[in-house]
Design a protein around this motif. Sequence first.
Motif, PDB file in Angstrom:
ATOM      1  N   THR A 190     -21.734  -4.833  31.958  1.00 21.89           N
ATOM      2  CA  THR A 190     -21.455  -5.287  33.323  1.00 21.89           C
ATOM      3  C   THR A 190     -19.995  -5.661  33.401  1.00 21.89           C
ATOM      4  N   HIS A 191     -19.245  -4.928  34.333  1.00 18.01           N
ATOM      5  CA  HIS A 191     -17.824  -5.198  34.568  1.00 18.01           C
ATOM      6  C   HIS A 191     -17.745  -6.315  35.592  1.00 18.01           C
ATOM      7  N   PRO A 192     -16.833  -7.224  35.432  1.00 16.90           N
ATOM      8  CA  PRO A 192     -16.794  -8.357  36.350  1.00 16.90           C
ATOM      9  C   PRO A 192     -16.497  -7.945  37.795  1.00 16.90           C
ATOM     10  N   GLU A 193     -15.900  -6.811  38.033  1.00 19.48           N
ATOM     11  CA  GLU A 193     -15.577  -6.401  39.395  1.00 19.48           C
ATOM     12  C   GLU A 193     -16.309  -5.125  39.775  1.00 19.48           C
ATOM     13  N   ASP A 194     -16.417  -4.257  38.804  1.00 22.71           N
ATOM     14  CA  ASP A 194     -17.003  -2.957  39.114  1.00 22.71           C
ATOM     15  C   ASP A 194     -18.508  -2.920  38.900  1.00 22.71           C
ATOM     16  N   GLY A 195     -19.038  -3.985  38.389  1.00 30.96           N
ATOM     17  CA  GLY A 195     -20.476  -4.011  38.200  1.00 30.96           C
ATOM     18  C   GLY A 195     -20.912  -3.301  36.934  1.00 30.96           C
ATOM     19  N   VAL A 196     -22.138  -2.729  37.006  1.00 25.60           N
ATOM     20  CA  VAL A 196     -22.739  -2.109  35.815  1.00 25.60           C
ATOM     21  C   VAL A 196     -22.006  -0.818  35.513  1.00 25.60           C
ATOM     22  N   GLN A 197     -21.567  -0.719  34.266  1.00 29.65           N
ATOM     23  CA  GLN A 197     -20.847   0.458  33.808  1.00 29.65           C
ATOM     24  C   GLN A 197     -21.480   0.882  32.472  1.00 29.65           C
ATOM     25  N   SER A 198     -21.160   2.073  32.048  1.00 27.13           N
ATOM     26  CA  SER A 198     -21.657   2.551  30.759  1.00 27.13           C
ATOM     27  C   SER A 198     -20.543   3.290  30.049  1.00 27.13           C
ATOM     28  N   VAL A 199     -20.707   3.363  28.736  1.00 23.12           N
ATOM     29  CA  VAL A 199     -19.748   4.062  27.922  1.00 23.12           C
ATOM     30  C   VAL A 199     -20.524   4.874  26.898  1.00 23.12           C
ATOM     31  N   GLY A 200     -20.171   6.082  26.693  1.00 28.89           N
ATOM     32  CA  GLY A 200     -20.850   6.942  25.733  1.00 28.89           C
ATOM     33  C   GLY A 200     -20.370   6.684  24.317  1.00 28.89           C
ATOM     34  N   VAL A 201     -21.246   7.025  23.370  1.00 31.14           N
ATOM     35  CA  VAL A 201     -20.925   6.855  21.943  1.00 31.14           C
ATOM     36  C   VAL A 201     -20.933   8.240  21.338  1.00 31.14           C
TER      37      VAL A 201
END
Length: 738
Positions: free
Chosen positions: A122-133
């Motif tokens: 959860t980004h403080p401004e952009d909300g829920v985000q994801s990152v691939g591995v």
Amino acid sequence: MIKRMFLFFSTMAFIMLLVACGEDTVDGVDTPRFSHLEVNNTDPGTPDDFNVFFVEKNELITIDIYLDNPSNLPINLISINGTPYRQARFEDNSTSSHIILRLDVLRVPGQTQYEINEIEYTHPEDGVQSVGVHQDNIFQVYVLESSPTGEFNQITTNQTSLSANLNLRDPDQTIVSAELVLLLNDSEIEKKSLSIGLHTYQFTDLYSDTAYDVQVVVTYERAAGELVQESMVLNEALDVKTNHKTAPSVEMRDVAQTERTITFDLDAVDPDQTGRFTDIALYQNDQRIHTFADGEAFEATDLFSDTTYDIYAEYTYDLNDTTGPQTIILTQTITTDTLTAPTLDIENLSPTEEAVLFDLYFEDLDQTLMGDTLTIELWKDDVLINTQTTSLDALESLSFDGLLSDSDYTIIVKATFDLNDQHGTQEGTLSSHLFTTEPVTLPEVDVQTQTVDESRLIFRINTEAIQALLTDDVLHIHFYDTDTGVLLKSAQLIQDTLTLEVKDMLANQSVRLEIIGTYDLNDGLGDRTGVMYANTYQTTANAIPTGQINAVNFDQSSITFSYTLNDPDNTLVPDRFIAIIYEDNGQTLEIIGTLILDPSVSEHTFDYTPKAAYSYGVQLFVDYDLRDGQGITEEHSLNALYVVTDLHAKAPSATLELSDIQDTSVIAHYEVLDIDDTITAMTLSINGETVSVSDLEDTYLFDGLTEATSYTITFTITYEQKGETQTLVVEETFTTSG
């Protein structure tokens, strides 16, 4: 096949790494990035060299995911092989940089590759985000076939065996080999192959009372025949102890002995049959003299009597408990009975003056006598006088003769015997008896007194009875005064008889007659000279005069007494027959007369005025000479008689005289005569004034009188006469001067 699967998974991981992308910073906030992972705290490896994690079915594995998250953004989920694992699945100790998951493996055996695909935050401004591995995000897990299991339903033991009931399970049929291993002190001593299912396995020939360990060891395939086989112990060592064997108890009993034998019994209580008697023996002085076989009657014969032996018994047993053979030793010391030596009593021993007769009573209870004869010895002091041998059937009426009279001898009976006591044949004294032969008694010399009076003795002496013992024909006869020892007369006797007179002797004189001769009593002492007869004789004694007072009579002026005198041997000294007369007033005794009596008369009168109620005594004395050399005996008392008079008491008389009459005083003198002591009271009185007096004569001063006055002095006497109280009064009247 396993190798092919590894190659496929490696190619796929490489393609995925090539696709991974993303931005590092968004709006000034650092994006979380995957760093690395661990499986069960272990690096999973690389596609070129994976660490395959082998797990059991349904086993949970721990996945540690490490992130670079400098902004500490919240992590919402982790995607593994497309399956999201949200924050609720994270372990409690997870952080924003370290996510911990517990991953369920598949139930189907085989290898599976897992890949971490995505991290959502959860980004403080952009909300829920994801990152691939895209790299270092793969690990491989191999779910193993089901491991075999083993369970003991029951294990039982006895003293030498162990029985195990084991249920061995292998649902995936992975077991290559299975063994039940028995260990002792961590060392394998035996093993048995196992079969799948419930079976009973038995180990035998074990030690008793011993702890063993039992383990189930299996070798099985971990991965369907394509992985290396592994061996494992299905259970911890199970401690099992075999039953103990009871130690035996042994006893030696009923030990008995006789003079030549020893017997005994041995008992062994050995319920588990662990041993036996291995040595049974009899020792003497530490030397084995007999060995017994187990099971035979324990009896040793032909032994020495009165000898000490040791019984030894050894019982060896093995409790099969690793301690090895053990030994119980029984010992007992015993002494055989003593053989009784023959015994003998000398009985009915009858000595005479020159011989001895006797019987022997012989007993040999244990038959130890050697031969059938006895040796009889006769000893005098330390000298052997005679010896004889007698057989056992001739033990009565034995004798020794030719002995001395009045002499001590000893009979000793000896025999040869063997007591079987290692001392061999021995000669011993069975009995001894000291005896004395009868003395030869001097026969009595026949001495008869023919005449005995106060001045002579006449004897008749006959010596025929002693002639046989005399060694000298002459006998010497002596007469001695017994009291003084003075020789009165001597004579010699040559013929058999003699009449001998001794005269001019004193009356009542004691003389000793001795007859002395030389003789032999056959007692070993030879001739001796000594008194062959001795006796004391006495001349007739003269009688002492006797007499008595027959009666005493009184009148007012005399005392008359009658008497009797006996002098059969005329021993009275003339004019020495005396009577003494006594007067007794109850307080004092007084002689009032000494008279010489005429022995030819029987009565005498003594002129004297006796007092009424007084006692008077008459005692007779004589002087006599018994003509026995003792001289005259003086004042020998014959008899005395005391009599109380039967006269009536006389009344007292009194006089009263006055003198030295003065103006105020006067002297009165009185005197009383009281022959028969009858007065009970006396008083003097003047004009009513009375004074008691006690003396029969006294002088009394009366003073304090009035001048020229007439007075009367009265002297009053009270007395007893004829049983009545009487009064005597004497008065004198006078007038004082003035």
